[in-house]
Design a protein around this motif. Structure first.
Motif, PDB file in Angstrom:
ATOM      1  N   MET A   1    -111.418  13.354 -55.784  1.00 49.95           N
ATOM      2  CA  MET A   1    -110.257  13.277 -54.899  1.00 49.95           C
ATOM      3  C   MET A   1    -109.219  14.324 -55.295  1.00 49.95           C
ATOM      4  SD  MET A   1    -107.872   9.992 -53.947  1.00 49.95           S
ATOM      5  CE  MET A   1    -109.117   9.356 -52.844  1.00 49.95           C
TER       6      MET A   1
ATOM      7  N   ALA B   1    -109.115  17.460 -54.548  1.00 49.32           N
ATOM      8  CA  ALA B   1    -109.656  18.762 -54.923  1.00 49.32           C
ATOM      9  C   ALA B   1    -108.735  19.858 -54.392  1.00 49.32           C
ATOM     10  CB  ALA B   1    -111.064  18.936 -54.348  1.00 49.32           C
ATOM     11  N   GLY B   2    -108.355  20.763 -55.270  1.00 50.23           N
ATOM     12  CA  GLY B   2    -107.505  21.882 -54.882  1.00 50.23           C
ATOM     13  C   GLY B   2    -106.026  21.596 -54.919  1.00 50.23           C
TER      14      GLY B   2
ATOM     15  N   ASP C   1    -104.051  21.244 -57.399  1.00 53.07           N
ATOM     16  CA  ASP C   1    -103.340  22.022 -58.408  1.00 53.07           C
ATOM     17  C   ASP C   1    -103.327  23.508 -58.084  1.00 53.07           C
ATOM     18  OD1 ASP C   1    -102.736  19.769 -59.952  1.00 53.07           O
ATOM     19  OD2 ASP C   1    -104.705  19.823 -60.916  1.00 53.07           O
ATOM     20  N   GLU C   2    -104.070  23.902 -57.083  1.00 56.96           N
ATOM     21  CA  GLU C   2    -104.070  25.303 -56.677  1.00 56.96           C
ATOM     22  C   GLU C   2    -102.952  25.614 -55.681  1.00 56.96           C
ATOM     23  OE1 GLU C   2    -107.945  26.142 -55.199  1.00 56.96           O
ATOM     24  OE2 GLU C   2    -108.961  25.393 -57.009  1.00 56.96           O
TER      25      GLU C   2
ATOM     26  N   ARG D   1    -100.621  11.433 -56.099  1.00 56.39           N
ATOM     27  CA  ARG D   1    -101.485  10.662 -57.008  1.00 56.39           C
ATOM     28  C   ARG D   1    -100.972   9.225 -57.136  1.00 56.39           C
ATOM     29  NH1 ARG D   1    -101.717  15.946 -59.866  1.00 56.39           N
ATOM     30  NH2 ARG D   1    -103.894  16.645 -59.738  1.00 56.39           N
TER      31      ARG D   1
ATOM     32  N   PHE E   1    -104.267  16.007 -48.023  1.00 58.38           N
ATOM     33  CA  PHE E   1    -104.429  15.025 -49.096  1.00 58.38           C
ATOM     34  C   PHE E   1    -104.129  13.607 -48.599  1.00 58.38           C
ATOM     35  CE2 PHE E   1    -103.144  19.073 -51.103  1.00 58.38           C
ATOM     36  CZ  PHE E   1    -104.338  19.354 -51.760  1.00 58.38           C
TER      37      PHE E   1
ATOM     38  N   GLU F   1    -107.147  12.457 -46.898  1.00 56.40           N
ATOM     39  CA  GLU F   1    -108.161  12.115 -47.900  1.00 56.40           C
ATOM     40  C   GLU F   1    -107.927  10.696 -48.428  1.00 56.40           C
ATOM     41  OE1 GLU F   1    -109.873  14.004 -52.111  1.00 56.40           O
ATOM     42  OE2 GLU F   1    -108.395  15.101 -50.919  1.00 56.40           O
TER      43      GLU F   1
END
Length: 723
Positions: free
Chosen positions: A1, A3-4, A6-7, A28, A65, A68
């Motif tokens: 979960m 994914a990406g 932090d980018e 989160r 997100f 998601e």
């Protein structure tokens, strides 16, 4: 979960309270197993990332997100996330005029548009959530689809398919509400939706579902409502009142085409599954959860807590059908359910505030609530009545009884700010009822006098004359230090309203000893009090003449007005008022203009100067000048066009204009004045009604406007130009 996550360069973006580098922690937190952490994260999303409905770059970055999270059945409280996505993507910009947007507003509009597109693209996921095991998800998904999905025919079909098999009563109501939203957004489907809602509103379905269908019909197809809608709704409410208090949980499925026996039996025979905790036993969360806790507090113990929302929707849909809404509210106010009566009081306030009508019976029933032992109900009734002024007359005896029975509520103390009068006292004083005098007298004896006691005395007029002695004493006791204005102002307002010339020594003490801080305000209030005393204050004329020659920090215009009111010496005050017409500040010019109007024909020489102000850019000054020009010249032909133009331009100026038109007595049949006044009287909506806000004197001002319009049209003018 995530994914990406932090980018994303969150630190380069901002939300309502600064850099958005804390957004990943909020996302989160929405996935946390800890309910308190989830609630705090949701509060952060609404408080910062989607602050007051705003959409920032970081809000846009959150959307993937959030989807998601919604799609993961292991996440708790996903219904709240569905609601958040609906809010982010559901901003309607159709009413905005892009030509009038500044650069910042254009950027915001672009963000809203991008959010709507992004959420709409992903809205297909909400179809899968319609049958989710989580009741909260199923509760939020229908409105999300109706608001966001780009294929309304498909959405409507699913809503209709889902209704017969949906086990939870509140979710069934959400399905009906979503259908109404579809009809509002897509007019081509309004007829189809109305037909379905009409069938659901008919005999054979449970009362809650029928009420929900009627509420949505009122929103999207009010012409399709039954002619006896009030009788039907009140009958449904009586049925719902007889339903035993339920605990939260599932309810039986119903067949949307079932007959009366099957539908009613299916609901009445339902028993809650073992182990489901009652609503009132659930822990109240913090922050955003506190709002929900307040809502839960208001619905605790109700057999059907959602009826308030349905009735509010119904009232909004009925809109200007005042007689029907009034009849419905009178029935609600007779309910044995005190919370339903509180809801009715709030709705009554909204109705009277926006629409003109005959409210005697409704107000009488509001007054009856004052005698209830339930404190929230009694206080809610008092709040309604305090803004009604003369319209509260049918409740006068009930108000007097309430005031006499509860001295502890005569004054309301606040954690910050000065104390104020209690609602019932203000309402009784607003009627000019002498039975408010003991409460006002007690308020005046408090160490800190309530800030609004002077306004209450002003409403009461001569009925408050017994308060003169205590007003004088308290004014004489005030220390004229830097905090004097707040303590003196309510006392001077009361003495001015009473024209209590015997208080001249105390008023002169304030005029002479006003401190530097807010000193001009204090002296102005004292001068207005002296002016209200009229010729009875003649002994102060020499002092006023001296002050007129050397006003210092005092407004010379205010001194001149007081001198005119006391002595009638036009030759002395006229040069000062003419000079005031050149003041830099508009409010000072207006003060001089209005003072000249009060001089009447004694100020005829100023007509050219007043005429020059008829084209001033400030609307209120133009109107003041037009009125004063008529007062000093007696000629209406120059003033009336200015007054009528202002009437159309700014509704809040209408009372001021109507006062002058009533004095003029020129509203002959067929005239422009008669046409404007007749149109106002024919309007069902109050002239100053606002969407999303109101003032405490709005109803009073509108009723005053109606009285002035009738007076002007009656052919019996009030006082003419000053002579």
């Amino acid at each position: 979960m995530f994914a990406g996550i932090d980018e994303v360069d969150w630190a380069s973006m901002e939300h309502a309270y600064g850099p958005a580098d804390d957004v990943p922690a909020m996302l989160r937190g929405l996935a946390s197993a800890d309910p308190a952490e989830r609630e705090a994260a949701l509060d952060g999303m609404y408080g910062a990332v989607h602050h007051q409905g705003d959409v920032y770059a970081c809000t846009l970055a959150c959307i993937p997100f959030l989807f998601e999270l919604v799609a993961d059945p292991g996440i708790r409280d996903r219904g709240s996330i569905v609601e958040l996505l609906t809010s982010i993507g559901g901003i309607d910009l159709d009413g905005d005029d892009e030509d009038e947007l500044d650069e910042e507003e254009i950027e915001a509009a672009a963000n809203y548009a991008m959010a709507a597109t992004a959420v709409t693209v992903g809205a297909g996921v909400f179809f899968e959530l319609m049958a989710d095991e989580d009741r909260g998800v199923r509760l939020a998904a229908p409105l999300a689809l109706a608001t966001l999905h780009s294929h309304p025919v498909r959405v409507l079909a699913l809503l209709r398919e889902r209704l017969p098999v949906e086990p939870a009563e509140e979710v069934r109501l959400a399905l009906v509400e979503a259908a109404g939203r579809v009809a509002l957004r897509h007019q081509g489907l309004a007829g189809q939706v109305a037909g379905w809602l009409t069938r659901l509103a008919g005999e054979g379905f449970p009362p809650g579902l029928r009420l929900a269908a009627l509420a949505q019909l009122a929103r999207c197809a009010p012409d399709a409502l039954p002619g006896d809608v009030v009788r039907v709704v009140t009958g449904l409410l009586r049925q719902l009142r007889s339903v035993p208090v339920r605990r939260a949980g599932a309810a039986p499925a119903i067949d949307a085409q079932a007959g009366a026996a099957e539908a009613v039996t299916a609901v009445d025979a339902h028993s809650e599954p073992a182990g489901e905790p009652p609503v009132e036993e659930r822990a109240a969360p913090v922050t955003v959860g506190q709002l929900r806790a307040l809502s839960d507090e208001g619905t605790s113990g109700r057999s059907v807590p959602w009826t308030a929302d349905l009735l509010r929707t119904l009232h909004v849909g009925l809109d200007d059908r005042v007689a029907e809404r009034t009849a419905l509210l009178t029935d609600q106010l007779r309910s044995p359910d005190h919370q339903q009566r509180i809801d009715a009081l709030r709705m009554s306030s909204g109705l009277v505030r926006v629409w003109r009508g005959s409210y005697e019976e409704l107000v009488r029933l509001v007054g009856e609530q004052l005698a209830t032992p339930e404190p929230r109900l009694a206080e809610a009734a008092a709040h309604v009545l305090e803004d009604l002024f003369g319209l509260a007359a049918p409740a006068a005896d009930a108000l007097a009884a309430r005031v006499a029975a509860d001295p502890g509520a005569w004054v309301q103390d606040w954690p910050s700010g000065p104390p104020g009068l209690g609602s019932a006292v203000k309402a009784l004083a607003g009627l000019g009822d002498a039975r408010a005098v003991p409460a006002l007298a007690a308020a005046l004896e408090r160490p800190e006098v309530p800030h609004d006691v002077g306004f209450a005395i002003d409403c009461m007029g001569v009925a408050a004359a017994p308060l003169t002695a205590v007003l004088r004493r308290r004014l004489g006791e005030v220390h004229l230090d830097e905090g004097a204005y707040d303590r003196v102002s309510p006392l001077l307002t009361g003495l001015t309203a009473l024209r209590a010339h015997e208080a001249m020594p105390e008023v002169l003490r304030v005029l002479r000893g006003a401190p530097d801080y807010r000193g001009e305000w204090l002296r102005t209030a004292a001068l207005r009090a002296l002016g209200s005393f009229g010729p009875a204050a003649h002994s102060v004329v020499p002092e006023l003449r001296t002050l007129l020659r050397r006003p210092g920090n005092t407004s010379a215009t205010e001194v001149a007005q007081a001198l005119w009111a006391v002595d009638g010496d036009a030759d002395t005050v006229l040069p000062v008022l003419i000079e005031g017409l050149q003041a830099e500040r508009v409010h000072e010019r207006r003060s001089a203009v209005n003072a000249l109007g009060r001089l009447g024909t004694r100020a005829a020489v100023t007509a050219p100067r007043l005429r020059a102000l008829l084209g001033h850019e400030e609307l209120w000054l133009r109107v003041d000048a037009a009125i004063a020009l008529w007062d000093v010249s007696g000629r209406a032909e120059e003033s009336v066009p200015v007054l009528l133009a202002a009437w159309e331009k700014n509704r809040h100026i209408r009372v001021r204009v109507a006062e002058c038109l009533a004095r003029m007595g020129i509203a002959g049949a067929g005239s422009d004045v008669a046409r404007v006044l007749s149109a106002e009287l024919a309007s069902a909506r109050r002239h100053n009604a606002m969407d999303g806000g109101y003032g405490s004197h709005d109803t009073y001002e509108d009723e005053k406007l109606l009285a002035l319009c009738r007076q002007a049209l009656s052919g019996h003018p009030g006082k003419g130009p000053t002579t």
